[in-house]
Scaffold this motif. Sequence first.
Motif, PDB file in Angstrom:
ATOM      1  N   ARG A  73      41.200 115.834  24.987  1.00  0.00           N
ATOM      2  CA  ARG A  73      40.598 114.347  24.851  1.00  0.00           C
ATOM      3  C   ARG A  73      41.996 113.436  24.495  1.00  0.00           C
ATOM      4  O   ARG A  73      42.891 113.695  23.646  1.00  0.00           O
ATOM      5  CB  ARG A  73      39.627 114.148  23.792  1.00  0.00           C
ATOM      6  N   ARG A  74      42.023 112.092  24.822  1.00  0.00           N
ATOM      7  CA  ARG A  74      42.884 111.069  24.663  1.00  0.00           C
ATOM      8  C   ARG A  74      42.877 110.973  23.180  1.00  0.00           C
ATOM      9  O   ARG A  74      41.802 110.734  22.544  1.00  0.00           O
ATOM     10  CB  ARG A  74      43.023 109.781  25.327  1.00  0.00           C
ATOM     11  N   GLU A  75      43.917 110.865  22.353  1.00  0.00           N
ATOM     12  CA  GLU A  75      43.893 110.444  20.936  1.00  0.00           C
ATOM     13  C   GLU A  75      43.587 108.980  20.784  1.00  0.00           C
ATOM     14  O   GLU A  75      44.562 108.241  21.292  1.00  0.00           O
ATOM     15  CB  GLU A  75      45.272 111.136  20.104  1.00  0.00           C
ATOM     16  N   THR A 163      52.809 107.183  19.794  1.00  0.00           N
ATOM     17  CA  THR A 163      51.334 106.388  19.825  1.00  0.00           C
ATOM     18  C   THR A 163      51.436 105.027  20.058  1.00  0.00           C
ATOM     19  O   THR A 163      52.382 104.286  19.379  1.00  0.00           O
ATOM     20  CB  THR A 163      50.791 106.638  18.293  1.00  0.00           C
ATOM     21  N   ALA A 186      47.556 106.655  31.137  1.00  0.00           N
ATOM     22  CA  ALA A 186      46.447 107.665  31.132  1.00  0.00           C
ATOM     23  C   ALA A 186      47.133 108.784  30.052  1.00  0.00           C
ATOM     24  O   ALA A 186      48.079 109.306  30.324  1.00  0.00           O
ATOM     25  CB  ALA A 186      46.085 108.311  32.439  1.00  0.00           C
ATOM     26  N   GLY A 187      46.322 109.276  29.132  1.00  0.00           N
ATOM     27  CA  GLY A 187      46.508 110.107  28.283  1.00  0.00           C
ATOM     28  C   GLY A 187      47.090 109.816  27.047  1.00  0.00           C
ATOM     29  O   GLY A 187      47.371 110.706  26.150  1.00  0.00           O
ATOM     30  N   THR A 188      47.843 108.880  27.058  1.00  0.00           N
ATOM     31  CA  THR A 188      48.754 108.297  25.898  1.00  0.00           C
ATOM     32  C   THR A 188      48.126 107.910  24.638  1.00  0.00           C
ATOM     33  O   THR A 188      46.852 107.381  24.760  1.00  0.00           O
ATOM     34  CB  THR A 188      49.567 107.144  26.283  1.00  0.00           C
ATOM     35  N   ALA A 189      48.347 108.480  23.564  1.00  0.00           N
ATOM     36  CA  ALA A 189      47.723 108.258  22.355  1.00  0.00           C
ATOM     37  C   ALA A 189      47.682 106.973  22.085  1.00  0.00           C
ATOM     38  O   ALA A 189      48.932 106.149  22.013  1.00  0.00           O
ATOM     39  CB  ALA A 189      48.424 109.165  21.231  1.00  0.00           C
ATOM     40  N   ASP A 240      38.552 104.666  30.267  1.00  0.00           N
ATOM     41  CA  ASP A 240      38.997 106.202  30.452  1.00  0.00           C
ATOM     42  C   ASP A 240      37.890 106.868  31.231  1.00  0.00           C
ATOM     43  O   ASP A 240      38.099 107.791  31.263  1.00  0.00           O
ATOM     44  CB  ASP A 240      39.199 106.856  29.256  1.00  0.00           C
TER      45      ASP A 240
END
Length: 244
Positions: A73-75, A163, A186-189, A240
Amino acid sequence: MVRLFAPLPEPAPAEVELTGERRHYLLHVLRLEEGDALEVFDGKGRAFEARVAHVTPDVVRVTLGTARVAPPRREVSILQGLPKGDKLELVLQKGTELGATAFHPVATARSVVKLEPKRAEERTSRWTKIVEEAARQCRRNDVPRVATPAPLLDAARSLTAGTVLLVLDEEESAVPLGEAFRAAGAGTAVALVIGPEGGLAREEVDALMALGARPVTLGKRILRTETAALAALAVMMHLDGELG
Protein backbone atom coordinates in the motif's frame (compact mmCIF):
# COMPACT_ATOMS: atom_id res chain seq x y z
CA MET A 1 -16.18 -14.33 8.91
CA VAL A 2 -15.07 -12.94 12.26
CA ARG A 3 -11.57 -11.46 12.40
CA LEU A 4 -8.96 -11.21 15.12
CA PHE A 5 -5.82 -9.07 15.19
CA ALA A 6 -2.73 -10.80 16.55
CA PRO A 7 0.92 -9.79 15.91
CA LEU A 8 2.80 -12.79 14.49
CA PRO A 9 6.47 -13.59 13.87
CA GLU A 10 7.98 -14.25 10.46
CA PRO A 11 7.55 -17.00 9.43
CA ALA A 12 4.20 -17.50 11.10
CA PRO A 13 3.80 -20.61 13.32
CA ALA A 14 1.29 -23.34 12.58
CA GLU A 15 -0.41 -22.58 15.90
CA VAL A 16 -0.64 -19.49 18.07
CA GLU A 17 -1.57 -19.15 21.74
CA LEU A 18 -3.85 -16.30 22.77
CA THR A 19 -3.92 -15.03 26.35
CA GLY A 20 -5.18 -11.99 28.24
CA GLU A 21 -7.22 -9.47 26.28
CA ARG A 22 -7.09 -11.43 23.03
CA ARG A 23 -8.33 -14.62 24.72
CA HIS A 24 -11.14 -12.64 26.36
CA TYR A 25 -12.06 -10.98 23.07
CA LEU A 26 -12.16 -14.28 21.18
CA LEU A 27 -14.24 -16.12 23.79
CA HIS A 28 -16.43 -13.44 25.33
CA VAL A 29 -16.83 -10.85 22.56
CA LEU A 30 -16.65 -12.98 19.43
CA ARG A 31 -18.10 -15.92 21.43
CA LEU A 32 -16.12 -18.54 19.55
CA GLU A 33 -15.74 -22.15 20.67
CA GLU A 34 -13.47 -25.06 19.83
CA GLY A 35 -13.76 -25.91 16.14
CA ASP A 36 -15.04 -22.47 15.08
CA ALA A 37 -13.42 -20.76 12.09
CA LEU A 38 -12.08 -17.23 12.02
CA GLU A 39 -9.55 -15.05 10.24
CA VAL A 40 -6.39 -13.87 11.99
CA PHE A 41 -4.51 -10.86 10.61
CA ASP A 42 -1.12 -9.69 11.80
CA GLY A 43 -1.30 -5.95 11.09
CA LYS A 44 1.55 -6.13 8.57
CA GLY A 45 -0.44 -7.29 5.56
CA ARG A 46 -0.91 -11.00 6.23
CA ALA A 47 -4.21 -12.77 6.92
CA PHE A 48 -4.76 -16.43 7.76
CA GLU A 49 -7.76 -18.72 7.71
CA ALA A 50 -7.76 -20.09 11.24
CA ARG A 51 -9.63 -22.36 13.59
CA VAL A 52 -10.00 -22.52 17.37
CA ALA A 53 -8.13 -25.71 18.30
CA HIS A 54 -8.27 -25.82 22.11
CA VAL A 55 -9.63 -23.72 24.96
CA THR A 56 -8.32 -23.74 28.54
CA PRO A 57 -9.04 -21.40 31.47
CA ASP A 58 -5.93 -19.35 30.58
CA VAL A 59 -5.08 -19.95 26.93
CA VAL A 60 -6.79 -20.38 23.59
CA ARG A 61 -4.81 -22.21 20.89
CA VAL A 62 -5.62 -21.29 17.30
CA THR A 63 -4.30 -23.12 14.24
CA LEU A 64 -3.28 -21.04 11.22
CA GLY A 65 -3.67 -21.90 7.55
CA THR A 66 -1.76 -20.48 4.57
CA ALA A 67 -1.07 -16.76 4.64
CA ARG A 68 -2.88 -14.44 2.27
CA VAL A 69 -0.70 -11.38 1.69
CA ALA A 70 -2.18 -7.99 0.82
CA PRO A 71 -0.47 -6.02 -2.00
CA PRO A 72 1.82 -3.20 -0.89
CA ARG A 73 0.00 0.00 0.00
CA ARG A 74 1.22 3.53 -0.73
CA GLU A 75 2.43 5.19 2.46
CA VAL A 76 0.04 8.00 3.35
CA SER A 77 0.85 9.71 6.65
CA ILE A 78 -1.37 12.22 8.42
CA LEU A 79 0.31 14.86 10.60
CA GLN A 80 -2.73 16.01 12.54
CA GLY A 81 -2.57 19.08 14.77
CA LEU A 82 -3.87 17.98 18.18
CA PRO A 83 -7.57 18.89 18.27
CA LYS A 84 -9.90 19.25 21.23
CA GLY A 85 -12.16 16.52 22.60
CA ASP A 86 -12.44 13.20 20.82
CA LYS A 87 -11.93 14.59 17.30
CA LEU A 88 -8.61 12.82 16.89
CA GLU A 89 -10.25 9.49 17.66
CA LEU A 90 -12.64 10.12 14.76
CA VAL A 91 -9.72 10.91 12.45
CA LEU A 92 -7.92 7.73 13.52
CA GLN A 93 -10.93 5.48 13.09
CA LYS A 94 -12.22 6.84 9.80
CA GLY A 95 -8.72 7.60 8.52
CA THR A 96 -7.85 3.93 8.92
CA GLU A 97 -10.90 3.04 6.85
CA LEU A 98 -9.78 5.57 4.23
CA GLY A 99 -6.31 4.14 3.75
CA ALA A 100 -3.92 6.13 5.97
CA THR A 101 -0.84 4.12 6.88
CA ALA A 102 0.49 6.30 9.72
CA PHE A 103 -0.80 9.00 12.05
CA HIS A 104 1.38 11.62 13.73
CA PRO A 105 -0.49 13.68 16.36
CA VAL A 106 1.45 16.94 16.43
CA ALA A 107 1.67 19.91 18.77
CA THR A 108 1.34 23.21 16.93
CA ALA A 109 1.37 26.87 17.88
CA ARG A 110 -2.43 26.99 18.02
CA SER A 111 -3.06 23.59 19.60
CA VAL A 112 -5.21 23.99 22.69
CA VAL A 113 -4.51 20.44 23.87
CA LYS A 114 -1.23 20.00 25.77
CA LEU A 115 -0.15 16.48 26.73
CA GLU A 116 2.42 15.70 29.40
CA PRO A 117 4.67 12.69 28.60
CA LYS A 118 2.76 10.19 30.77
CA ARG A 119 -0.59 11.33 29.42
CA ALA A 120 0.75 11.24 25.86
CA GLU A 121 1.86 7.64 26.35
CA GLU A 122 -1.56 6.65 27.70
CA ARG A 123 -3.33 8.36 24.83
CA THR A 124 -1.05 6.72 22.25
CA SER A 125 -1.89 3.29 23.69
CA ARG A 126 -5.61 4.05 23.40
CA TRP A 127 -5.22 5.47 19.89
CA THR A 128 -3.34 2.36 18.79
CA LYS A 129 -6.23 0.17 19.92
CA ILE A 130 -8.64 2.37 17.97
CA VAL A 131 -6.76 1.87 14.68
CA GLU A 132 -6.41 -1.87 15.35
CA GLU A 133 -10.16 -2.19 15.79
CA ALA A 134 -10.86 -0.01 12.74
CA ALA A 135 -8.54 -2.17 10.63
CA ARG A 136 -10.35 -5.29 11.83
CA GLN A 137 -13.77 -3.89 11.00
CA CYS A 138 -12.87 -2.58 7.53
CA ARG A 139 -11.01 -5.80 6.62
CA ARG A 140 -7.57 -4.28 6.31
CA ASN A 141 -4.74 -6.72 6.98
CA ASP A 142 -2.30 -3.94 7.84
CA VAL A 143 -2.65 -1.63 10.84
CA PRO A 144 -1.57 2.02 10.62
CA ARG A 145 1.18 3.19 12.95
CA VAL A 146 0.28 5.80 15.56
CA ALA A 147 3.28 7.88 16.61
CA THR A 148 3.67 9.41 20.05
CA PRO A 149 2.64 13.10 19.99
CA ALA A 150 5.53 15.34 18.98
CA PRO A 151 6.16 18.92 17.88
CA LEU A 152 5.08 19.55 14.29
CA LEU A 153 8.53 20.10 12.80
CA ASP A 154 10.02 17.13 14.65
CA ALA A 155 7.33 14.89 13.16
CA ALA A 156 7.92 16.32 9.68
CA ARG A 157 11.66 15.70 9.96
CA SER A 158 11.04 12.10 11.08
CA LEU A 159 9.31 11.11 7.84
CA THR A 160 10.92 8.54 5.57
CA ALA A 161 13.35 10.07 3.08
CA GLY A 162 11.63 10.81 -0.22
CA THR A 163 8.21 11.40 1.31
CA VAL A 164 6.32 14.18 -0.47
CA LEU A 165 5.13 16.62 2.21
CA LEU A 166 1.89 18.51 1.55
CA VAL A 167 0.31 21.13 3.81
CA LEU A 168 -3.39 21.98 3.84
CA ASP A 169 -3.22 25.76 3.87
CA GLU A 170 -6.34 27.93 3.97
CA GLU A 171 -4.40 30.75 2.27
CA GLU A 172 -3.46 28.54 -0.69
CA SER A 173 -5.82 28.70 -3.68
CA ALA A 174 -3.72 27.79 -6.72
CA VAL A 175 -2.68 24.18 -6.06
CA PRO A 176 -5.46 21.63 -5.40
CA LEU A 177 -4.58 18.65 -3.25
CA GLY A 178 -5.46 16.26 -6.07
CA GLU A 179 -3.06 17.95 -8.48
CA ALA A 180 -0.17 17.80 -6.00
CA PHE A 181 -0.97 14.20 -5.11
CA ARG A 182 -0.95 13.11 -8.76
CA ALA A 183 2.31 14.99 -9.31
CA ALA A 184 3.94 13.00 -6.51
CA GLY A 185 3.82 9.93 -8.74
CA ALA A 186 2.30 6.48 -8.31
CA GLY A 187 3.43 4.69 -5.19
CA THR A 188 5.39 7.65 -3.77
CA ALA A 189 5.02 8.13 -0.02
CA VAL A 190 2.94 11.19 0.84
CA ALA A 191 2.44 13.00 4.15
CA LEU A 192 -0.27 15.59 4.73
CA VAL A 193 -0.14 18.25 7.45
CA ILE A 194 -3.46 19.44 8.90
CA GLY A 195 -3.66 22.17 11.51
CA PRO A 196 -5.83 22.11 14.66
CA GLU A 197 -9.03 24.15 15.10
CA GLY A 198 -7.21 27.46 14.72
CA GLY A 199 -5.20 26.34 11.72
CA LEU A 200 -1.44 26.59 11.26
CA ALA A 201 0.49 29.75 12.07
CA ARG A 202 2.18 31.37 9.06
CA GLU A 203 5.61 30.77 10.54
CA GLU A 204 4.79 27.05 10.75
CA VAL A 205 3.80 26.93 7.08
CA ASP A 206 7.00 28.81 6.19
CA ALA A 207 9.10 26.40 8.25
CA LEU A 208 7.47 23.40 6.58
CA MET A 209 8.10 24.93 3.16
CA ALA A 210 11.75 25.30 4.13
CA LEU A 211 11.73 21.51 4.61
CA GLY A 212 10.37 21.10 1.08
CA ALA A 213 6.65 21.03 1.82
CA ARG A 214 4.09 22.21 -0.72
CA PRO A 215 0.94 24.11 0.36
CA VAL A 216 -2.29 22.74 -1.13
CA THR A 217 -6.01 23.43 -0.96
CA LEU A 218 -9.16 21.33 -0.74
CA GLY A 219 -11.27 24.07 -2.27
CA LYS A 220 -13.16 27.19 -1.24
CA ARG A 221 -14.88 25.81 1.84
CA ILE A 222 -13.26 26.11 5.27
CA LEU A 223 -13.52 22.63 6.78
CA ARG A 224 -13.25 21.58 10.41
CA THR A 225 -9.93 19.99 11.23
CA GLU A 226 -11.38 16.47 11.49
CA THR A 227 -13.40 16.93 8.29
CA ALA A 228 -10.36 18.19 6.38
CA ALA A 229 -8.32 15.11 7.26
CA LEU A 230 -11.02 12.71 6.12
CA ALA A 231 -11.92 14.66 2.99
CA ALA A 232 -8.25 14.75 1.98
CA LEU A 233 -7.86 11.01 2.52
CA ALA A 234 -10.97 10.34 0.43
CA VAL A 235 -9.53 12.41 -2.43
CA MET A 236 -6.20 10.56 -2.30
CA MET A 237 -7.86 7.14 -2.01
CA HIS A 238 -10.02 7.93 -5.03
CA LEU A 239 -7.02 9.02 -7.09
CA ASP A 240 -5.22 5.81 -6.16
CA GLY A 241 -8.18 3.81 -7.46
CA GLU A 242 -9.22 2.47 -4.05
CA LEU A 243 -12.48 4.40 -3.72
CA GLY A 244 -15.20 4.94 -6.26
